[in-house]
Design a protein around this motif. Structure first.
Motif, PDB file in Angstrom:
ATOM      1  N   CYS A   1      36.545  36.211  46.744  1.00 47.12           N
ATOM      2  CA  CYS A   1      37.391  36.159  45.546  1.00 47.12           C
ATOM      3  C   CYS A   1      37.637  34.704  45.138  1.00 47.12           C
ATOM      4  CB  CYS A   1      38.717  36.880  45.793  1.00 47.12           C
ATOM      5  SG  CYS A   1      39.852  36.023  46.908  1.00 47.12           S
ATOM      6  N   SER A   2      37.943  34.496  43.860  1.00 41.89           N
ATOM      7  CA  SER A   2      38.226  33.152  43.342  1.00 41.89           C
ATOM      8  C   SER A   2      38.927  33.284  41.992  1.00 41.89           C
ATOM      9  CB  SER A   2      36.934  32.348  43.168  1.00 41.89           C
ATOM     10  OG  SER A   2      36.135  32.909  42.138  1.00 41.89           O
ATOM     11  N   GLU A   3      39.515  32.197  41.545  1.00 39.52           N
ATOM     12  CA  GLU A   3      40.160  32.202  40.228  1.00 39.52           C
ATOM     13  C   GLU A   3      39.140  32.458  39.133  1.00 39.52           C
ATOM     14  OE1 GLU A   3      42.269  28.983  37.307  1.00 39.52           O
ATOM     15  OE2 GLU A   3      43.062  29.107  39.368  1.00 39.52           O
ATOM     16  N   ASP A   4      37.940  31.878  39.271  1.00 44.87           N
ATOM     17  CA  ASP A   4      36.904  32.086  38.264  1.00 44.87           C
ATOM     18  C   ASP A   4      36.532  33.559  38.139  1.00 44.87           C
ATOM     19  OD1 ASP A   4      36.790  29.419  37.623  1.00 44.87           O
ATOM     20  OD2 ASP A   4      35.057  28.987  38.903  1.00 44.87           O
ATOM     21  N   LYS A   5      36.483  34.280  39.278  1.00 43.73           N
ATOM     22  CA  LYS A   5      36.132  35.700  39.227  1.00 43.73           C
ATOM     23  C   LYS A   5      37.257  36.520  38.610  1.00 43.73           C
ATOM     24  CE  LYS A   5      32.754  35.626  42.944  1.00 43.73           C
ATOM     25  NZ  LYS A   5      32.340  36.123  44.273  1.00 43.73           N
ATOM     26  N   VAL A   6      38.499  36.124  38.833  1.00 50.92           N
ATOM     27  CA  VAL A   6      39.616  36.806  38.181  1.00 50.92           C
ATOM     28  C   VAL A   6      39.524  36.606  36.672  1.00 50.92           C
ATOM     29  CG1 VAL A   6      42.119  36.887  37.922  1.00 50.92           C
ATOM     30  CG2 VAL A   6      41.119  36.611  40.199  1.00 50.92           C
ATOM     31  N   ARG A   7      39.249  35.361  36.258  1.00 53.26           N
ATOM     32  CA  ARG A   7      39.100  35.092  34.824  1.00 53.26           C
ATOM     33  C   ARG A   7      37.954  35.914  34.225  1.00 53.26           C
ATOM     34  NH1 ARG A   7      41.996  31.011  32.799  1.00 53.26           N
ATOM     35  NH2 ARG A   7      43.059  29.589  34.262  1.00 53.26           N
ATOM     36  N   GLN A   8      36.865  36.017  34.975  1.00 50.25           N
ATOM     37  CA  GLN A   8      35.721  36.778  34.493  1.00 50.25           C
ATOM     38  C   GLN A   8      36.064  38.255  34.337  1.00 50.25           C
ATOM     39  OE1 GLN A   8      32.276  36.490  37.005  1.00 50.25           O
ATOM     40  NE2 GLN A   8      30.941  37.546  35.574  1.00 50.25           N
ATOM     41  N   SER A   9      36.813  38.804  35.300  1.00 52.12           N
ATOM     42  CA  SER A   9      37.189  40.216  35.224  1.00 52.12           C
ATOM     43  C   SER A   9      38.120  40.488  34.050  1.00 52.12           C
ATOM     44  CB  SER A   9      37.839  40.659  36.534  1.00 52.12           C
ATOM     45  OG  SER A   9      39.102  40.046  36.712  1.00 52.12           O
ATOM     46  N   LEU A  10      38.914  39.478  33.644  1.00 55.87           N
ATOM     47  CA  LEU A  10      39.836  39.630  32.519  1.00 55.87           C
ATOM     48  C   LEU A  10      39.197  39.304  31.174  1.00 55.87           C
ATOM     49  CD1 LEU A  10      43.033  37.999  34.090  1.00 55.87           C
ATOM     50  CD2 LEU A  10      42.640  40.446  33.693  1.00 55.87           C
ATOM     51  N   SER A  11      37.971  38.799  31.215  1.00 53.32           N
ATOM     52  CA  SER A  11      37.324  38.332  29.977  1.00 53.32           C
ATOM     53  C   SER A  11      36.964  39.474  29.029  1.00 53.32           C
ATOM     54  CB  SER A  11      36.062  37.524  30.319  1.00 53.32           C
ATOM     55  OG  SER A  11      35.090  38.360  30.935  1.00 53.32           O
ATOM     56  N   ILE A  12      37.025  40.715  29.482  1.00 50.35           N
ATOM     57  CA  ILE A  12      36.688  41.853  28.622  1.00 50.35           C
ATOM     58  C   ILE A  12      37.879  42.307  27.780  1.00 50.35           C
ATOM     59  CG2 ILE A  12      34.913  42.671  30.227  1.00 50.35           C
ATOM     60  CD1 ILE A  12      36.890  44.826  31.145  1.00 50.35           C
ATOM     61  N   TYR A  13      39.058  41.728  28.018  1.00 51.11           N
ATOM     62  CA  TYR A  13      40.272  42.189  27.344  1.00 51.11           C
ATOM     63  C   TYR A  13      40.627  41.317  26.144  1.00 51.11           C
ATOM     64  CZ  TYR A  13      40.923  45.013  31.533  1.00 51.11           C
ATOM     65  OH  TYR A  13      40.742  45.902  32.558  1.00 51.11           O
ATOM     66  N   SER A  14      41.178  41.960  25.121  1.00 58.05           N
ATOM     67  CA  SER A  14      41.639  41.244  23.931  1.00 58.05           C
ATOM     68  C   SER A  14      42.994  40.596  24.210  1.00 58.05           C
ATOM     69  CB  SER A  14      41.773  42.210  22.761  1.00 58.05           C
ATOM     70  OG  SER A  14      42.826  43.137  23.015  1.00 58.05           O
ATOM     71  N   ALA A  15      43.433  39.759  23.265  1.00 59.51           N
ATOM     72  CA  ALA A  15      44.737  39.122  23.409  1.00 59.51           C
ATOM     73  C   ALA A  15      45.849  40.184  23.450  1.00 59.51           C
ATOM     74  CB  ALA A  15      44.961  38.145  22.257  1.00 59.51           C
ATOM     75  N   LYS A  16      45.668  41.279  22.688  1.00 63.69           N
ATOM     76  CA  LYS A  16      46.658  42.348  22.697  1.00 63.69           C
ATOM     77  C   LYS A  16      46.736  43.009  24.079  1.00 63.69           C
ATOM     78  CE  LYS A  16      47.915  46.675  20.367  1.00 63.69           C
ATOM     79  NZ  LYS A  16      47.525  47.647  19.288  1.00 63.69           N
ATOM     80  N   ASP A  17      45.552  43.261  24.678  1.00 66.11           N
ATOM     81  CA  ASP A  17      45.515  43.861  26.014  1.00 66.11           C
ATOM     82  C   ASP A  17      46.150  42.929  27.039  1.00 66.11           C
ATOM     83  OD1 ASP A  17      44.189  46.140  25.119  1.00 66.11           O
ATOM     84  OD2 ASP A  17      42.217  45.203  25.368  1.00 66.11           O
TER      85      ASP A  17
END
Length: 330
Positions: free
Chosen positions: A275-291
């Motif tokens: 795990c890493s911060e970059d992977k967390v960011r990548q997993s969240l990259s599919i969400y819109s600002a509203k999400d």
């Protein structure tokens, strides 16, 4: 046997081959890795036992496959135990350790602490997933949960999905050595007929629910060799499997002396998480600002926890998602 010799075989997988029987194998001892995996969580005893067995199987199975990156074992059930997940990350180079991590998901209210752990999986499936990294399609093999243990599930998987006769003998639990604190130990032997010896299955499957079993895949001399090796493995004792006072090389000679056991370089194991911060960011990259807004805490951050190692990540909500502002700024 000295304490130093004992420790040298902890957290290792020793590959071997039985030349007279055309069978390969792995002998694993898991000590500190297993203790580290379980110390990340506060699992009840039945869950600890399932995770211990899964980690041991993962160590042996992962070492048999020439991986570029990761092998995952997943057991998903419909009962109180919902998921057992493990990862084996391949060594990065010669002499480097392989890394193992694991976690479990379960319904604490439905879990019966006095019932057999495996029975609380219910219906479901046993899966092996091989991820060879970028630009490579992952491989996934799935079989139904069958038998009375995760080891039995793994044997069924290899018979059904890979048509490889495979047998596991495992032992695991808490142990206390003189002058040391109580800790988890596990040990096991994996036998597998060489692939060329079993290209086809028999017409009739003898396993549970009509699934293939190891004996369905061998005939003639191969069947005799396989049966003889299994009979010899049946004589192993739990204390021999987990050690720590019986060296793996001595155990192989004791079990298979007439089969001409030949050993290869041992593989060291360690606990590790990718795990890493970059992977967390990548997993969240599919969400819109509203999400992302729905996930945002009062202080303007989004947090995530790694289920494997418990690492806690806190990110600026403005810096995640596909509408993120760079570094949280305009």
């Amino acid at each position: 046997m000295t304490l130093g010799a004992q420790i040298a075989w902890d957290d290792t997988v020793l590959p071997f081959q039985l030349d007279h029987a055309d069978i390969r194998g792995r002998l694993a001892r898991v000590d500190g890795v297993l203790d580290k995996v379980l110390s990340q969580h506060n699992y009840p005893a039945p869950i600890e036992a399932l995770v211990a067995e899964a980690v041991l199987l993962t160590a042996m199975i992962g070492q048999t496959i020439k991986l570029r990156w990761r092998l995952s074992l997943q057991v998903r059930g419909s009962g109180a135990v919902r998921l057992i997940a493990t990862d084996y990350v391949a060594p990065t180079g010669d002499g480097a350790p392989a890394q193992i991590r694991a976690y479990a998901s379960y319904d604490a209210e439905a879990l019966d602490l006095k019932a057999a752990a495996f029975d609380q999986l219910g219906k479901g499936y046993f899966a092996v997933i091989i991820d060879q990294g970028e630009d490579m399609a992952p491989y996934q093999g799935i079989t139904p949960i069958a038998g009375g243990s995760l080891s039995s599930c793994a044997e069924t998987y290899f018979a059904q999905s890979e048509q490889l006769p495979t047998r596991f003998a495992t032992a695991f639990g808490r142990s206390t050595l003189a002058g040391q604190d109580e800790r988890w130990r596990a040990g096991g032997v994996m036998l597998q007929h060489m692939p060329k010896a079993s290209p086809h299955a028999k017409d009739a499957a003898s396993g549970e629910e009509g699934l293939l079993a190891a004996g369905d895949l061998v005939e003639g001399d191969d069947a005799e060799n396989w049966s003889r090796a299994n009979i010899l493995l049946d004589t192993v004792e739990e204390t021999e499997l987990v050690g720590p006072t019986v060296q793996p090389t001595d155990l192989l000679v004791r079990l298979f002396s007439e089969e001409s056991p030949r050993i290869f370089d041992a593989q060291q194991l360690e606990f590790g998480c990718t795990c890493s911060e970059d992977k967390v960011r990548q997993s969240l990259s599919i969400y819109s600002a509203k999400d992302i807004g729905h996930m945002t805490l009062d202080d303007g951050t989004v947090s995530a926890d790694c289920q494997f190692c418990g690492a806690h990540y806190v990110l600026d909500a403005k810096s995640v998602g596909f509408e993120a502002e760079q570094d949280g700024k305009e």
